[in-house]
Design a protein around this motif. Sequence first.
Motif, PDB file in Angstrom:
ATOM      1  N   HIS B  93       0.828  -1.210   0.000  1.00 17.62           N
ATOM      2  CA  HIS B  93       0.000   0.000   0.000  1.00 17.62           C
ATOM      3  C   HIS B  93       0.861   1.259   0.000  1.00 17.62           C
ATOM      4  O   HIS B  93       0.394   2.329   0.397  1.00 17.62           O
ATOM      5  N   ASN B  94       2.126   1.086  -0.446  1.00 16.95           N
ATOM      6  CA  ASN B  94       3.067   2.218  -0.527  1.00 16.95           C
ATOM      7  C   ASN B  94       3.200   2.982   0.788  1.00 16.95           C
ATOM      8  O   ASN B  94       3.271   4.215   0.803  1.00 16.95           O
ATOM      9  N   GLU B  95       3.184   2.238   1.863  1.00 17.35           N
ATOM     10  CA  GLU B  95       3.354   2.857   3.181  1.00 17.35           C
ATOM     11  C   GLU B  95       4.677   2.389   3.771  1.00 17.35           C
ATOM     12  O   GLU B  95       5.132   1.279   3.496  1.00 17.35           O
ATOM     13  N   GLN B  96       5.266   3.243   4.597  1.00 18.03           N
ATOM     14  CA  GLN B  96       6.513   2.905   5.273  1.00 18.03           C
ATOM     15  C   GLN B  96       6.177   2.388   6.665  1.00 18.03           C
ATOM     16  O   GLN B  96       5.610   3.115   7.475  1.00 18.03           O
ATOM     17  N   MET B  97       6.493   1.112   6.932  1.00 17.42           N
ATOM     18  CA  MET B  97       6.197   0.568   8.258  1.00 17.42           C
ATOM     19  C   MET B  97       7.051   1.257   9.310  1.00 17.42           C
ATOM     20  O   MET B  97       8.251   1.427   9.136  1.00 17.42           O
ATOM     21  N   GLN B  98       6.427   1.656  10.392  1.00 15.92           N
ATOM     22  CA  GLN B  98       7.170   2.177  11.550  1.00 15.92           C
ATOM     23  C   GLN B  98       7.520   0.984  12.420  1.00 15.92           C
ATOM     24  O   GLN B  98       6.687   0.506  13.195  1.00 15.92           O
ATOM     25  N   SER B  99       8.739   0.505  12.309  1.00 18.36           N
ATOM     26  CA  SER B  99       9.100  -0.693  13.073  1.00 18.36           C
ATOM     27  C   SER B  99      10.061  -0.349  14.190  1.00 18.36           C
ATOM     28  O   SER B  99      10.461   0.804  14.350  1.00 18.36           O
ATOM     29  N   GLY B 100      10.406  -1.323  14.973  1.00 21.76           N
ATOM     30  CA  GLY B 100      11.411  -1.141  16.014  1.00 21.76           C
ATOM     31  C   GLY B 100      10.857  -0.798  17.384  1.00 21.76           C
ATOM     32  O   GLY B 100      11.618  -0.735  18.353  1.00 21.76           O
ATOM     33  N   PHE B 101       9.545  -0.593  17.487  1.00 20.28           N
ATOM     34  CA  PHE B 101       8.969  -0.262  18.793  1.00 20.28           C
ATOM     35  C   PHE B 101       8.945  -1.486  19.723  1.00 20.28           C
ATOM     36  O   PHE B 101       8.594  -2.593  19.300  1.00 20.28           O
ATOM     37  N   THR B 102       9.279  -1.237  20.971  1.00 17.93           N
ATOM     38  CA  THR B 102       9.233  -2.283  21.994  1.00 17.93           C
ATOM     39  C   THR B 102       7.835  -2.911  22.068  1.00 17.93           C
ATOM     40  O   THR B 102       7.682  -4.116  22.239  1.00 17.93           O
ATOM     41  N   GLU B 103       6.825  -2.074  21.920  1.00 24.78           N
ATOM     42  CA  GLU B 103       5.440  -2.566  21.910  1.00 24.78           C
ATOM     43  C   GLU B 103       5.244  -3.662  20.856  1.00 24.78           C
ATOM     44  O   GLU B 103       4.579  -4.665  21.105  1.00 24.78           O
ATOM     45  N   GLN B 104       5.823  -3.465  19.689  1.00 28.37           N
ATOM     46  CA  GLN B 104       5.675  -4.470  18.619  1.00 28.37           C
ATOM     47  C   GLN B 104       6.403  -5.758  18.983  1.00 28.37           C
ATOM     48  O   GLN B 104       5.950  -6.855  18.632  1.00 28.37           O
ATOM     49  N   PHE B 105       7.517  -5.610  19.681  1.00 28.04           N
ATOM     50  CA  PHE B 105       8.228  -6.798  20.154  1.00 28.04           C
ATOM     51  C   PHE B 105       7.341  -7.596  21.117  1.00 28.04           C
ATOM     52  O   PHE B 105       7.279  -8.826  21.060  1.00 28.04           O
ATOM     53  N   ILE B 106       6.639  -6.869  21.987  1.00 34.75           N
ATOM     54  CA  ILE B 106       5.752  -7.548  22.941  1.00 34.75           C
ATOM     55  C   ILE B 106       4.608  -8.248  22.208  1.00 34.75           C
ATOM     56  O   ILE B 106       4.358  -9.436  22.431  1.00 34.75           O
ATOM     57  N   THR B 107       3.937  -7.531  21.315  1.00 37.73           N
ATOM     58  CA  THR B 107       2.780  -8.156  20.661  1.00 37.73           C
ATOM     59  C   THR B 107       3.209  -9.358  19.807  1.00 37.73           C
ATOM     60  O   THR B 107       2.540 -10.389  19.824  1.00 37.73           O
ATOM     61  N   ALA B 108       4.324  -9.241  19.118  1.00 37.44           N
ATOM     62  CA  ALA B 108       4.752 -10.362  18.280  1.00 37.44           C
ATOM     63  C   ALA B 108       5.181 -11.560  19.136  1.00 37.44           C
ATOM     64  O   ALA B 108       4.877 -12.717  18.809  1.00 37.44           O
ATOM     65  N   THR B 109       5.867 -11.280  20.239  1.00 38.71           N
ATOM     66  CA  THR B 109       6.323 -12.366  21.114  1.00 38.71           C
ATOM     67  C   THR B 109       5.122 -13.044  21.793  1.00 38.71           C
ATOM     68  O   THR B 109       5.055 -14.279  21.867  1.00 38.71           O
ATOM     69  N   VAL B 110       4.186 -12.241  22.268  1.00 33.46           N
ATOM     70  CA  VAL B 110       2.983 -12.795  22.912  1.00 33.46           C
ATOM     71  C   VAL B 110       2.169 -13.604  21.896  1.00 33.46           C
ATOM     72  O   VAL B 110       1.683 -14.694  22.203  1.00 33.46           O
ATOM     73  N   ASP B 111       2.039 -13.059  20.679  1.00 33.24           N
ATOM     74  CA  ASP B 111       1.344 -13.804  19.620  1.00 33.24           C
ATOM     75  C   ASP B 111       1.928 -15.211  19.463  1.00 33.24           C
ATOM     76  O   ASP B 111       1.190 -16.196  19.369  1.00 33.24           O
ATOM     77  N   CYS B 112       3.249 -15.296  19.424  1.00 35.72           N
ATOM     78  CA  CYS B 112       3.908 -16.598  19.278  1.00 35.72           C
ATOM     79  C   CYS B 112       3.593 -17.526  20.448  1.00 35.72           C
ATOM     80  O   CYS B 112       3.390 -18.724  20.262  1.00 35.72           O
ATOM     81  N   ALA B 113       3.597 -16.962  21.641  1.00 36.75           N
ATOM     82  CA  ALA B 113       3.383 -17.795  22.822  1.00 36.75           C
ATOM     83  C   ALA B 113       1.944 -18.325  22.874  1.00 36.75           C
ATOM     84  O   ALA B 113       1.723 -19.506  23.174  1.00 36.75           O
ATOM     85  N   LEU B 114       0.974 -17.484  22.553  1.00 35.18           N
ATOM     86  CA  LEU B 114      -0.423 -17.948  22.561  1.00 35.18           C
ATOM     87  C   LEU B 114      -0.608 -19.030  21.492  1.00 35.18           C
ATOM     88  O   LEU B 114      -1.258 -20.061  21.723  1.00 35.18           O
ATOM     89  N   PHE B 115      -0.031 -18.780  20.343  1.00 33.89           N
ATOM     90  CA  PHE B 115      -0.081 -19.716  19.211  1.00 33.89           C
ATOM     91  C   PHE B 115       0.515 -21.059  19.639  1.00 33.89           C
ATOM     92  O   PHE B 115      -0.095 -22.126  19.482  1.00 33.89           O
ATOM     93  N   ALA B 116       1.712 -21.000  20.215  1.00 34.72           N
ATOM     94  CA  ALA B 116       2.422 -22.230  20.584  1.00 34.72           C
ATOM     95  C   ALA B 116       1.680 -22.992  21.682  1.00 34.72           C
ATOM     96  O   ALA B 116       1.656 -24.230  21.684  1.00 34.72           O
ATOM     97  N   GLN B 117       1.079 -22.261  22.604  1.00 33.15           N
ATOM     98  CA  GLN B 117       0.378 -22.957  23.673  1.00 33.15           C
ATOM     99  C   GLN B 117      -0.836 -23.699  23.114  1.00 33.15           C
ATOM    100  O   GLN B 117      -1.161 -24.799  23.568  1.00 33.15           O
ATOM    101  N   ASN B 118      -1.493 -23.120  22.121  1.00 35.08           N
ATOM    102  CA  ASN B 118      -2.570 -23.851  21.443  1.00 35.08           C
ATOM    103  C   ASN B 118      -2.035 -25.114  20.769  1.00 35.08           C
ATOM    104  O   ASN B 118      -2.661 -26.176  20.838  1.00 35.08           O
TER     105      ASN B 118
END
Lengths: 245, 245
Positions: B93-118
């Motif tokens: 969509h021709n947008e520049q992702m704003q990456s590197g935020f600690t918040e994104q690290f938390i959401t991505a890590t938590v996503d993995c953990a919930l996924f794995a626990q399932n």
Amino acid sequence: MNPTIDLLNNHRSIRAFKEQPISQEVINTLVSFGQAAATSSFIQACTVIQVEDSSKREKLAEYAGNQKYVQTAPTFLVFCADMKRHEMACNLHNEQMQSGFTEQFITATVDCALFAQNVAIAAESLDLGVVYIGGIRNKVNDVSDLLDLPELVYPVFGMCIGYPDQSPEVKPRLPLPIVLKKDSYSNVQDSELLADYDKVIRDYYLSRTGGNKDMSWSEQIAGMLVKEARPHMLDFLKARGYLLK
Amino acid sequence: MNPTIDLLNNHRSIRAFKEQPISQEVINTLVSFGQAAATSSFIQACTVIQVEDSSKREKLAEYAGNQKYVQTAPTFLVFCADMKRHEMACNLHNEQMQSGFTEQFITATVDCALFAQNVAIAAESLDLGVVYIGGIRNKVNDVSDLLDLPELVYPVFGMCIGYPDQSPEVKPRLPLPIVLKKDSYSNVQDSELLADYDKVIRDYYLSRTGGNKDMSWSEQIAGMLVKEARPHMLDFLKARGYLLK
């Protein structure tokens, strides 16, 4: 395949609850099933704050971005990554805990997530519905003050639990070949798969909103990720004794 | 109470597996149940690498601190926090992702953990056993190279899955009042509760090892936390595009 799997497959976030309360016995049981989850090197770094106080619930709902159900859900739990008791364990043996490592942040956060997912599944197996509330990180300092969280404790997310008063559809997930790769990471197929999935999600939103929400997954994600994501989190976590090195 | 709850309550890590393989169909199903877990703002930030290649498995076992079962388990999955496809969505969509935020690290890590626990729970419901392998973070750079992980993808943990060839006891968890608090964080009771629990764990280890392991929980934790915890993680994650701000 079996009742557990049917349950997992049928997960939807529930945001409307009947007034019917959940007994303390059931809440205790749910949390004890949370404890049964795997825990990294047996650290058991999750503490749950059950928030019953109605003025605190009102504030939490506001902090989470005016999510009314945080206030009205029969039960609201805050899952905290907690290394305070590990400091206590070190002190007990006259040892100085080496804290602040990013690795410890990961293990404590993952511990909370595995714990919470067990609580969610146990709740759903008892015909309860749940929704995770990451929104408490909007005002993570205020939430921590409200709940008297000491250093080395941080609120990862909340969870509303109650008997469902709605029955939303299950939201279609990414195509399996995007999320399951073999032996190495390759994303050569991903853009094509993503285009297919974008259609699926657009149709899902259109049909669910009577034509009002016309959005693909990539559009939704791009719209979200051009903005800053809770830029206060790093300073907050450092002040709590996490992510220092 | 019900079969799902019995299952949660009966979790133990399994580190010895029968040779019986798991069909690809079952693995696909397990991963699709992982996808059914809650995901923060629908980001779906978990990618699983199924490692079949035997030389890669041998290396992963070594990287994880010579955990032989990483090599010999019928199935080994690496759960990766992945925001690469979100970058793709932004580019679309021709947008520049704003990456590197600690918040994104938390959401991505938590996503993995919930996924794995399932995945773990689904596996256990099919009479499989699992063990999480945080040890892959010992050599997180080597693991990432081995699996060709690009920037914005990091391996959170691995998981061995197979039909159990052992039946270890369930390990007693912390007393409920330590981990479940009401309305605010208070730990005035914790040292007393911890002393009781220390006895429980000492007895557990003594009986399980025929008197060889004489250790309380606080001793175990103190012994672990006086040492550095994977001090390379922060630099690694920054190089991957995480925890930059």
